[in-house]
Design an enzyme around this catalytic site. Structure first.
Site, PDB file in Angstrom:
ATOM      1  CD  GLU A 243      -2.529   1.260   2.612  1.00 15.05           C
ATOM      2  OE1 GLU A 243      -3.458   0.452   2.598  1.00 15.05           O
ATOM      3  OE2 GLU A 243      -2.543   1.998   3.241  1.00 15.05           O
ATOM      4  CG  LEU A 339      -3.042  30.046  -6.711  1.00 10.75           C
ATOM      5  CD1 LEU A 339      -1.747  29.021  -6.997  1.00 10.75           C
ATOM      6  CD2 LEU A 339      -4.192  29.247  -6.957  1.00 10.75           C
ATOM      7  CD  GLU A 368       3.107  12.597  14.322  1.00 10.10           C
ATOM      8  OE1 GLU A 368       2.311  11.913  13.591  1.00 10.10           O
ATOM      9  OE2 GLU A 368       2.738  13.881  14.438  1.00 10.10           O
TER      10      GLU A 368
HETATM   11  C1  FAD Z   1      -9.821   9.934   5.594  1.00  7.72           C
HETATM   12  C2  FAD Z   1      -9.171   8.699   6.131  1.00  7.72           C
HETATM   13  C3  FAD Z   1      -9.077   7.525   5.545  1.00  7.72           C
HETATM   14  C4  FAD Z   1      -8.842   6.502   6.149  1.00  7.72           C
HETATM   15  N1  FAD Z   1      -8.961   5.094   5.507  1.00  7.72           N
HETATM   16  C5  FAD Z   1      -8.657   4.014   6.232  1.00  7.72           C
HETATM   17  C6  FAD Z   1      -8.935   2.827   5.705  1.00  7.72           C
HETATM   18  O1  FAD Z   1      -9.299   2.685   4.426  1.00  7.72           O
HETATM   19  N2  FAD Z   1      -8.608   1.545   6.418  1.00  7.72           N
HETATM   20  C7  FAD Z   1      -8.491   1.954   7.688  1.00  7.72           C
HETATM   21  O2  FAD Z   1      -8.095   0.647   8.375  1.00  7.72           O
HETATM   22  N3  FAD Z   1      -8.088   2.765   8.176  1.00  7.72           N
HETATM   23  C8  FAD Z   1      -8.263   4.250   7.539  1.00  7.72           C
HETATM   24  N4  FAD Z   1      -7.726   5.349   8.069  1.00  7.72           N
HETATM   25  C9  FAD Z   1      -7.306   5.235   9.386  1.00  7.72           C
HETATM   26  C10 FAD Z   1      -5.816   5.757   9.668  1.00  7.72           C
HETATM   27  O3  FAD Z   1      -5.033   4.780   9.166  1.00  7.72           O
HETATM   28  C11 FAD Z   1      -5.697   6.181  11.079  1.00  7.72           C
HETATM   29  O4  FAD Z   1      -6.590   7.354  11.465  1.00  7.72           O
HETATM   30  C12 FAD Z   1      -4.326   6.421  11.537  1.00  7.72           C
HETATM   31  O5  FAD Z   1      -3.533   5.194  11.541  1.00  7.72           O
HETATM   32  C13 FAD Z   1      -4.074   7.042  12.781  1.00  7.72           C
HETATM   33  O6  FAD Z   1      -4.877   6.532  13.908  1.00  7.72           O
HETATM   34  P1  FAD Z   1      -5.939   7.530  14.834  1.00  7.72           P
HETATM   35  O7  FAD Z   1      -6.563   8.337  13.746  1.00  7.72           O
HETATM   36  O8  FAD Z   1      -6.559   6.513  15.740  1.00  7.72           O
HETATM   37  O9  FAD Z   1      -4.820   8.187  15.433  1.00  7.72           O
HETATM   38  P2  FAD Z   1      -4.178   8.198  16.911  1.00  7.72           P
HETATM   39  O10 FAD Z   1      -3.259   6.665  16.896  1.00  7.72           O
HETATM   40  O11 FAD Z   1      -5.017   8.087  18.051  1.00  7.72           O
HETATM   41  O12 FAD Z   1      -2.789   8.997  16.789  1.00  7.72           O
HETATM   42  C14 FAD Z   1      -3.259  10.396  17.461  1.00  7.72           C
HETATM   43  C15 FAD Z   1      -1.841  11.103  17.317  1.00  7.72           C
HETATM   44  O13 FAD Z   1      -1.065  10.524  18.326  1.00  7.72           O
HETATM   45  C16 FAD Z   1       0.253  10.368  17.569  1.00  7.72           C
HETATM   46  N5  FAD Z   1       0.835   8.914  18.273  1.00  7.72           N
HETATM   47  C17 FAD Z   1       0.095   7.877  18.496  1.00  7.72           C
HETATM   48  N6  FAD Z   1       0.952   6.876  19.013  1.00  7.72           N
HETATM   49  C18 FAD Z   1       2.001   7.473  19.089  1.00  7.72           C
HETATM   50  C19 FAD Z   1       3.264   6.843  19.369  1.00  7.72           C
HETATM   51  N7  FAD Z   1       3.637   5.710  19.676  1.00  7.72           N
HETATM   52  N8  FAD Z   1       4.372   7.846  19.326  1.00  7.72           N
HETATM   53  C20 FAD Z   1       4.133   8.860  18.837  1.00  7.72           C
HETATM   54  N9  FAD Z   1       3.084   9.436  18.478  1.00  7.72           N
HETATM   55  C21 FAD Z   1       1.923   8.737  18.632  1.00  7.72           C
HETATM   56  C22 FAD Z   1      -0.135  10.022  16.205  1.00  7.72           C
HETATM   57  O14 FAD Z   1       0.814  10.162  15.474  1.00  7.72           O
HETATM   58  C23 FAD Z   1      -1.270  11.173  16.086  1.00  7.72           C
HETATM   59  O15 FAD Z   1      -0.659  12.423  15.784  1.00  7.72           O
HETATM   60  C24 FAD Z   1      -8.234   6.463   7.432  1.00  7.72           C
HETATM   61  C25 FAD Z   1      -8.171   7.902   8.261  1.00  7.72           C
HETATM   62  C26 FAD Z   1      -8.830   8.909   7.568  1.00  7.72           C
HETATM   63  C27 FAD Z   1      -8.751  10.305   8.292  1.00  7.72           C
END
Ligand code: FAD
Length: 380
Positions: A243, A339, A368
């Site tokens: 991916e 722009l 991160e």
């Molecule tokens: C529009 C969109 C489409 C998506 N499509 C898919 C899809 O098709 N299938 C699917 O399965 N998922 C999908 N995702 C999910 C996406 O992969 C996750 O949002 C992403 O992995 C982050 O998880 P979270 O949003 O729960 O953030 P969290 O894990 O809660 O993280 C929040 C913040 O904390 C930071 N953080 C967390 N842990 C650590 C660490 N150990 N060290 C440092 N920083 C850390 C993160 O970097 C982030 O800045 C999608 C998300 C979006 C918004």
């Protein structure tokens, strides 16, 4: 070391560019984004010309191409409309690559020829409300019941679930042991009873949309397990590596479209009696953008080559995802600044690049987390 594309690869790109110029011009991408409708016509046009068979073996109706040709295809699609690239790559990764790699003979024979003809569309369900970056902590359960598994749980951010035929669903089948153990992948028919899909409104990626998905006693035939029960985590890792190539190629294509637009604008927009591109503050931005694009492309095709040689590592995948995602975000942000007020207007395309690119440092593993992977590889 040879960094050039051969004539067949150049021909492939030109052929695809001609098709997309016709079926996916900028006004079409803009309309899909504005109206929140998937680029179905363009998807179907790619299907008619056989593009979904690119990476599949000839026995299933494919062309048996390598990851380098796949990167060319996705870069070119991304240059026209990133969201079309996202839709195409999900089908190619989760319906093509994953089934080729871990599918049973029956799954390959029934699914791959249809994938090659572009008749099917796939999405990926991994993330859950309490398992984002810590993806191996998923709790959606699949329990064996005769010749079926019964799935209960909730996924979030399953992009394109409402327009897909199958979801590659990642579930927990055993709760004891390390969290990476006891994980099983399924190819779930998205129309099965007990599945409820709710759309999520997002800043960008508005044409295809992402969704929340609720699974209540969904009976999935055991024949739709992909790979080995309880040993799905390594497979998920492999899919994510693949991916990363697709995403990065499509985003690099989109970033180059944003750059081209900003460059043209800077040459034509005049203030203080000369084109704004003549001001160093603007021309240096464009120079920085060009360097980011060049590095992104080198990383994309280096990684594609490493994958085709079976030599790609976790580190390579993280570097690629991190750099190309940040580059797309920065190029779009700088483009918007170039722009001026028009960058902020919905009639101009730069705001779409700006909104869509914001996901690049979040989705499929945040920046991160990519840095954590790179640092761990350094022994930190
Ligand atoms: C529009 C969109 C489409 C998506 N499509 C898919 C899809 O098709 N299938 C699917 O399965 N998922 C999908 N995702 C999910 C996406 O992969 C996750 O949002 C992403 O992995 C982050 O998880 P979270 O949003 O729960 O953030 P969290 O894990 O809660 O993280 C929040 C913040 O904390 C930071 N953080 C967390 N842990 C650590 C660490 N150990 N060290 C440092 N920083 C850390 C993160 O970097 C982030 O800045 C999608 C998300 C979006 C918004």
């Amino acid at each position: 070391m040879d960094f050039s594309f051969d004539s067949e690869q150049e021909g492939l790109r030109n052929h695809l560019r001609e098709l997309l110029d016709e079926v996916c011009p900028p006004e079409y991408a803009e309309a899909c984004d504005n109206e929140g409708r998937p680029p179905r016509e363009a998807y179907d046009a790619l299907a008619r010309q056989g593009w979904f068979g690119l990476i599949l073996p000839s026995e299933y109706g494919g062309a048996g191409a390598t990851p380098v040709e796949l990167a060319i295809m996705l870069e070119e699609i991304g240059r026209h409309f990133e969201e079309l690239g996202m839709w195409v790559f999900r089908t190619l990764t989760y319906g093509g690559y994953a089934v080729m790699k871990h599918g049973s003979r029956e799954q390959k024979e029934t699914l791959l020829p249809r994938v090659a003809r572009g008749e099917l569309s796939f999405c990926f369900g991994l993330t859950e409300p309490h398992a984002g970056s810590d993806a191996a902590s998923i709790a959606t359960r699949a329990e064996r019941d005769g010749d079926h598994f019964v799935v209960n749980g909730q996924k979030v951010f399953t992009s394109g679930m409402d327009i897909s035929d199958y979801c590659l669903l990642v579930t927990r089948t055993t709760t004891s042991g390390k969290k990476q153990q006891g994980i099983t992948c399924f190819l779930v028919d998205t129309q099965l009873p007990g599945i409820e899909v709710r759309k999520i409104e997002t800043l960008g990626q508005r044409a295809i949309k992402t969704t929340q998905v609720f699974y209540s006693d969904v009976r999935v035939p055991a024949s739709m397990v992909l790979g080995t029960v309880d040993q799905g985590w390594d497979a998920v890792d492999a899919y994510l590596w693949y991916e990363r190539l697709c995403l990065s190629a499509a985003r690099t294509g989109a970033a180059s479209a944003a750059f081209d637009y900003a460059l043209e604008y800077a040459k034509n927009r005049e203030q203080f009696g000369r084109p704004i591109g003549k001001f160093q503050a603007i021309s240096h931005k464009l120079a920085d953008m060009k360097v980011m694009l060049d590095v992104s492309r080198v990383l994309v095709y280096r990684y594609a080559w490493l994958l085709s040689q079976g030599q790609a590592t976790r580190h390579d995948a993280a570097v690629l995802k991190l750099y190309t995602g940040e580059a797309y975000k920065n190029v779009s942000d700088m483009g918007l600044q170039i722009l001026g007020g028009y960058g902020y207007c919905m009639e101009y395309p730069m705001q779409r690049f700006f909104r869509d690119s914001r996901l690049a440092t979040i989705g499929a593993g945040t920046s991160e987390i990519q840095k954590n992977i790179i640092a761990r590889g350094l022994g930190l």
